[in-house]
Design an enzyme around this catalytic site. Structure first.
Site, short mmCIF file in Angstrom:
data_model
loop_
_atom_site.label_atom_id
_atom_site.label_comp_id
_atom_site.label_asym_id
_atom_site.label_seq_id
_atom_site.Cartn_x
_atom_site.Cartn_y
_atom_site.Cartn_z
N TYR A 1 -9.64 6.74 -3.69
CA TYR A 1 -8.52 4.91 -3.11
C TYR A 1 -7.77 4.99 -2.75
CZ TYR A 1 -7.73 4.75 -8.58
OH TYR A 1 -7.35 4.89 -9.90
N GLU A 2 -7.56 3.91 -2.47
CA GLU A 2 -5.59 3.37 -1.79
C GLU A 2 -5.96 3.91 -0.32
OE1 GLU A 2 -4.29 1.26 -3.89
OE2 GLU A 2 -3.15 0.77 -1.79
N GLY A 3 -7.17 5.19 0.14
CA GLY A 3 -7.03 5.34 2.02
C GLY A 3 -7.65 6.72 1.03
N MET B 1 0.90 -1.25 0.14
CA MET B 1 -0.05 -0.15 -0.34
C MET B 1 0.68 1.33 -0.06
SD MET B 1 -3.68 -0.32 1.87
CE MET B 1 -2.79 0.11 3.65
N ARG C 1 0.19 3.89 -2.87
CA ARG C 1 -0.47 5.55 -2.10
C ARG C 1 0.60 6.46 -3.25
NH1 ARG C 1 -2.22 4.55 3.68
NH2 ARG C 1 -3.49 3.65 3.55
#
Lengths: 567, 567
Positions: free
Chosen positions: B426-428, B290, B294
């Site tokens: 997305y991706e946090g 991740m 990110r």
């Protein structure tokens, strides 16, 4: 997800911030009693909640289409339009002699706000008619008024504005459409117009186009332009729509949003038109209409923001995620709370500015005092640009509150963002609004600006005992704004004003928002005080960096060459 | 409207701002010579310009669809993917033992930047594979590596990440998917996963799903989660895709943008999976992936911004309107110039941050120094959130530059805004990134933050002779940021950090951007100096209001009750 009209918020702002009392106290608007205002807001709220809000998504999913030259509108729009027309909501501020209610523009503004939240794409139709009604009231002959106004005000017919041509957008003076006298008092109108909102529909008996075109002896530029009424169907002697005029919808645009509103390319091929106002006086007539249309578009922006805000609140109150305290919903997370508070505080600020603007218009109408006229003119670009920027920002934040769901169309959050995007562009881009503010609206040497700043600084002084810190922050922000306004007024080279025009307009809105929130805090409502603290301590400081940008002038900006962008 | 890869800008930033020289100077990356870098950038640029850019609009017009359980991708995407795979662009930084190039992440970042500008929705596919390759390199058994890595790196197969479930979004620990041991070393995976980007396609031989699920003895929350490889087709003994696994695409989402990328709801019904990493160690394995994903998503944001910027520049250079001097195009108008300069200056800042981030990752890989590891970890959330916010802001401004044309889909400006919107989610979400920054990334007492600030303050000192005013502005901004960082570190109640996390992250990015622009000015390139003046004098001041917001803490914000929003 249902919309609930913020009747209390609107009423609070009218009475406590915008000074609607003064309007109701005039002879002209003596009918706008508290009971009347209540009745209008309550009835309009019902219609928006029950009839219009359910049309929001169908309009997006089933855009208006052009079939064999006929525009077919989105499902339910005909019924929605009928409800608007029959409620009398098109002509709230129109002349009672022609069927209008003759009530203040402030009430029109409040109702337009609600309709914009409920279904922006349909609301754009009556907004266009309202502009046309006003233009005709001010500039049309008695004959034209008698023929068109009753139909437009009742909603049997609707109106459009035809300014833009492919080569003439922000520079309307570049238009090429022609008007040739027919010898019988009418004119043959020819040319192509683009971006015509609601250029046609299948639910009104007639569509009345106000078209800018140039007479044979019209000089180049804006001074040679005249305004014409060009109906889709030419009314017969009894005022009934008759023969088809020589005009047509060539195509509809595929747009990012506002799918329910058909945006047409119109072709006029010697269509019969009637002059409105003086020959070559088209721009003046258009400006009458445009100023109020700009207020209307600003209100579209904040109305859409209100819709997006309510949508996001409902989601945040419902959605459980993570270790949230209290209710266990994501509204308990500090960052979600920050987003919602920002959205709510900015909608409040934008609505306050719009209602202040509307009150200034009403006071102008009622008293004809130059002070109010200047106030209305000054606030209009701020209302338009800040209202629509707020629409975009709040809708964008609304998507973010939804997380992954925000990107999925079924949720509805994305539609607010797509629909509202155009409001920062049409009716004069927000850049044009800002240029209008720093050039034309400061042409009085800043008189209107300084009068407004002095007034809000005085009301700030009166709050210093109760809220010393908040009042000090607002007072200082007004002071900073005054200094930059003085700097702007002293710039003779307009480019130095234009380079910082957009940041300056936003700073002005930020400060007006600070004023509005401070007054709301003073009202004694604890929730409003909490929101005011948030706005004044966290959002108002932005004004300083915006003013710093403004005061940089243009030299360094214009030193960047077009070639610098080629890399 | 064609895309031209900004090879010079990227190279300039790598060499002059991000410090790529240090990476190339390590033993591990000794192959990353100037010639190699040139070759990579030039070849990738060609592919992006000629093959990917033409796929941008077809993907929007013809979304991926699910037909009888099979995903059919957009026209031309198969060929586009083939070009990416055959160019070796998936595995630029992958292990050479399995077919990768073993080159620095900085180069992967540069190429991902270009691919994102050219066709974001297709680029998302290899981006997912890159993350999966990295996760397998770090956590998979030798057998899994030998089986999967060559296929993923060559692009014959592609990879997905399966984290989210309807009740488990930002709170991944709430997931319910199950993994039951089959007794033969494999596991039966069951559950529903949502928002699976590129959950299936019709151009790779196999699709490899990395799925988070809970073993029977897995505790509640994140500590009981394990990671599994669950291929669409189970490889036979020779590594060829064989039997269909028990998983399927249930549906594809209808999204605001990124239509060319199929976003799937996936159903696992006892599908065969292989454990990756330790039992209950899924989150750790996911975090490896991740962090770099990110960075990858931040680069998507700035890549999309570059695309939107170029699109707007081309329009502004071409479009004639109003009394513009010089070239007669709207680029001569101060407000248009302001918008383009803002866009360009922010893309530059976001790209600088992304490349600094990538260099820190490469230095970590090459040297294993804790200092670099901490730097990479600290920059990642800033890169992700500022890169994607810049994507949204720049694309939005790009629409505005186009005026009315910006709202018309044929123009292409709106697509950038619709496509890039999800990158902030997305991706946090960007809120999660900011919370990560002020909590986890300041858990070292601010050591990584202060080290970075000290470093850039020193480089600022060195510019004071040449650019006293610019240097002083940047120096003071760093000082302000340091003070607020100290304040944040001293807040024991995390809510006080979270309440201002988003403004703080943005302020940090603003200051890093100031540093990057100042260094660019020092380079002696006059165009870069002009842009630096614009950024430092007009955009950098925003940091002060953002820091003011940050330092308000949480009390006033959390005092606003959920009921306050109910009105």
């Amino acid at each position: 997800m249902s919309y609930r009209a913020p009747v209390q918020d609107i009423r609070f702002l009218m009475d406590n911030i915008a000074g609607f009392g003064a309007v109701a106290g005039t002879e002209l608007f003596a009918d706008a009693t508290g009971d009347t205002v209540d009745a209008i807001l309550t009835e309009a709220a019902k219609m928006c909640e029950n009839v219009l809000a359910p049309l929001q998504r169908p309009g997006d999913l089933h855009p208006a289409v052009l079939e064999n030259g006929v525009v077919r509108t989105s499902p339910g729009y005909a019924e929605g339009y009928k409800a608007i027309a029959e409620g009398g909501w098109i002509g709230i501020s129109a002349d009672p002699d022609f069927g209008g209610m003759g009530l203040p523009m402030t009430l029109t503004t409040a109702v337009n706000d609600m309709m914009s939240s409920a279904c922006l794409s349909l609301q754009l139709n009556p907004l266009m008619s309202q502009g046309q009604i006003e233009a005709l009231e001010h500039h049309a002959s008695d004959e034209i008024k008698a023929l068109y106004l009753p139909k437009l005000i009742s909603g049997e017919w609707c109106g459009t504005m035809n300014l833009t041509e492919p080569q003439a957008g922000s520079d309307v003076g570049a238009l090429r459409s022609k008007a040739e006298p027919n010898g019988d008092g009418t004119y043959a109108i020819s040319g192509q117009k683009i971006y015509i909102s609601w250029g046609d529909n299948d639910f009104t008996e007639n569509v009345c186009h106000l078209v800018l075109a140039r007479l044979p002896d019209g000089v180049a530029g804006t001074k040679g332009i005249s305004l014409f009424m060009v109906p889709k169907l030419i009314p017969d002697a009894d005022g009934n729509p008759g023969k088809r005029n020589d005009l047509k919808v060539v195509s509809l645009e595929h747009k990012m949003g506002l799918h329910g509103s058909p945006t047409a390319v119109m072709e006029y091929s010697g269509a019969t038109g009637w002059l409105i106002g003086a020959e070559h006086g088209g721009i003046a007539a258009m400006f009458t209409m445009m100023n109020n249309a700009r207020l209307g578009v600003g209100v579209q922006g904040l109305g859409a923001a209100e819709g997006a805000l309510q949508h996001a609140i409902a989601y945040a109150q419902d959605r459980k995620q993570g270790k949230a305290g209290g209710t266990g919903s994501i509204i308990e997370h500090a960052d979600v709370r920050r987003m919602l508070a920002t959205m709510k505080a900015d909608v409040f600020a934008a609505r306050a500015i719009a209602l202040m603007n509307a009150v200034a218009i009403d006071m102008t109408t009622a008293t004809n005092e130059p002070k109010w006229k200047a106030r209305a003119a000054f606030l209009t670009p701020i209302c338009k640009a800040f209202g629509t920027d707020t629409g975009i920002d709040v809708a964008n934040m609304g998507i973010q509150v939804h997380g992954g769901m925000g990107f999925i169309e079924e949720t509805g959050a994305a539609q607010y963002a797509r629909d509202v995007r155009v409001t920062a562009i049409y009716e004069g881009t927000n850049g044009i609004q800002a240029m209008d503010l720093v050039a034309r609206k400061l042409m009085d040497g800043g008189e209107a600006a300084f009068a407004l700043l002095e007034e809000i600084q005085e009301t700030t002084d009166a709050t210093k005992k109760k809220f010393p810190n908040l009042a000090e922050s607002v007072w200082q922000a007004i002071e900073n704004l005054r200094e930059t306004t003085e700097w702007l007024v002293s710039q003779d080279d307009l480019t130095d004003r234009f380079a910082g025009a957009v940041p300056y307009l936003r700073a002005f809105a930020r400060v007006l928002g600070g004023h509005a929130h401070l007054q709301a805090a003073v009202s004694g409502d604890a929730a409003r005080e909490r929101l005011a603290r948030f706005y004044i301590n966290r959002l108002l400081p932005e004004h300083a960096s915006l003013l710093a940008h403004t005061r940089e002038g243009s030299a360094d900006l214009m030193a960047i060459t077009p070639d610098d962008f080629a890399a």
